[in-house]
Design a protein around this motif. Structure first.
Motif, PDB file in Angstrom:
ATOM      1  N   MET A   1       0.842  -1.209   0.000  1.00 13.80           N
ATOM      2  CA  MET A   1       0.000   0.000   0.000  1.00 13.80           C
ATOM      3  C   MET A   1       0.873   1.253   0.000  1.00 13.80           C
ATOM      4  O   MET A   1       0.594   2.214  -0.724  1.00 13.80           O
ATOM      5  N   ALA A   2       1.936   1.230   0.799  1.00  9.75           N
ATOM      6  CA  ALA A   2       2.827   2.395   0.902  1.00  9.75           C
ATOM      7  C   ALA A   2       3.532   2.678  -0.418  1.00  9.75           C
ATOM      8  O   ALA A   2       3.903   3.825  -0.700  1.00  9.75           O
ATOM      9  N   SER A   3       3.696   1.630  -1.243  1.00 12.43           N
ATOM     10  CA  SER A   3       4.350   1.812  -2.542  1.00 12.43           C
ATOM     11  C   SER A   3       3.366   2.210  -3.637  1.00 12.43           C
ATOM     12  O   SER A   3       3.750   2.331  -4.805  1.00 12.43           O
ATOM     13  N   GLY A   4       2.091   2.390  -3.255  1.00 10.48           N
ATOM     14  CA  GLY A   4       1.092   2.857  -4.215  1.00 10.48           C
ATOM     15  C   GLY A   4       0.204   1.781  -4.819  1.00 10.48           C
ATOM     16  O   GLY A   4      -0.625   2.077  -5.686  1.00 10.48           O
ATOM     17  N   LYS A   5       0.358   0.534  -4.368  1.00 10.75           N
ATOM     18  CA  LYS A   5      -0.487  -0.536  -4.896  1.00 10.75           C
ATOM     19  C   LYS A   5      -1.854  -0.512  -4.215  1.00 10.75           C
ATOM     20  O   LYS A   5      -1.971  -0.211  -3.020  1.00 10.75           O
TER      21      LYS A   5
END
Length: 199
Positions: free
Chosen positions: A75-79
């Motif tokens: 989530m933190a990587s934008g997924k």
């Protein structure tokens, strides 16, 4: 011993081993998992994870490999991350913004599921499914809990199914896992080394 008896035997043995894992060991595995998975040197897996826009995961129970920290890292990587909810005899996946209690509710089986107000995502928009499993054989054939939810969900996707990533402990690799045409096989199985969870 027929195929159902064999599956039942393996489920009983593996669930017993999982139940023996302490909360401290599970917490250690959970913290190490993001670096472990994202550090695997496999070109196809690395490429799939980098390109993926939406990844399906699960909320672990009863000694399953804990993937919450992996979900948070993704989530933190934008997924976008989606999680399963059982509706009658079928399973759907719903996007969740985070892993807070406001996004989930506990099902009758004691599993955290996305709240009922969330809409299911289109299965064909899921790029990767991180599979829960009781066991795998060396070919990646998966033995689940027996409900068939994942087999039906993935099977309904046809040729456009998502990439299937299994994550398991070493003791979950069982050469005698039986398979049938209905059973799905993971595209890659990441095996957590015993030295991480051995006590």
């Amino acid at each position: 011993m027929d195929i159902n008896e064999e599956k039942s035997r393996i489920r009983k043995e593996v669930k017993k081993r999982r139940a023996e894992l302490s909360s401290a060991v599970l917490a250690e595995i959970e913290n190490l998992l993001p670096d472990f998975i994202l550090g695997i040197e496999d070109e196809e897996l690395t490429s799939v994870l980098e390109k993926a826009k939406r990844i399906a995961l699960y909320r672990s129970v009863r000694g399953e490999v804990p993937v919450d920290k992996l979900a948070e890292a993704l989530m933190a990587s934008g997924k976008k991350c989606c999680f399963p909810r059982v509706c009658d005899d079928r399973m759907v996946f719903c996007d969740c913004e985070n892993l807070s209690d406001s996004e989930f509710e506990v099902s009758s089986l004691g599993i955290k599921e996305p709240v009922g107000t969330k809409s299911p995502v289109d299965p064909h928009t899921i790029d990767v499914v991180v599979l829960p499993a009781v066991a795998y054989n060396e070919e990646g054939t998966r033995l689940g809990m027996g409900g068939g939810y994942y087999d039906r969900y993935i099977g309904a996707c046809g040729k456009d199914r998502p990439y299937l990533l299994g994550i398991c402990y070493e003791f979950q690799i069982c050469s005698d896992v039986p398979s049938s045409d209905q059973d799905i096989a993971a595209d890659f199985v990441a095996v957590i080394p015993e030295e991480i969870y051995g006590e």
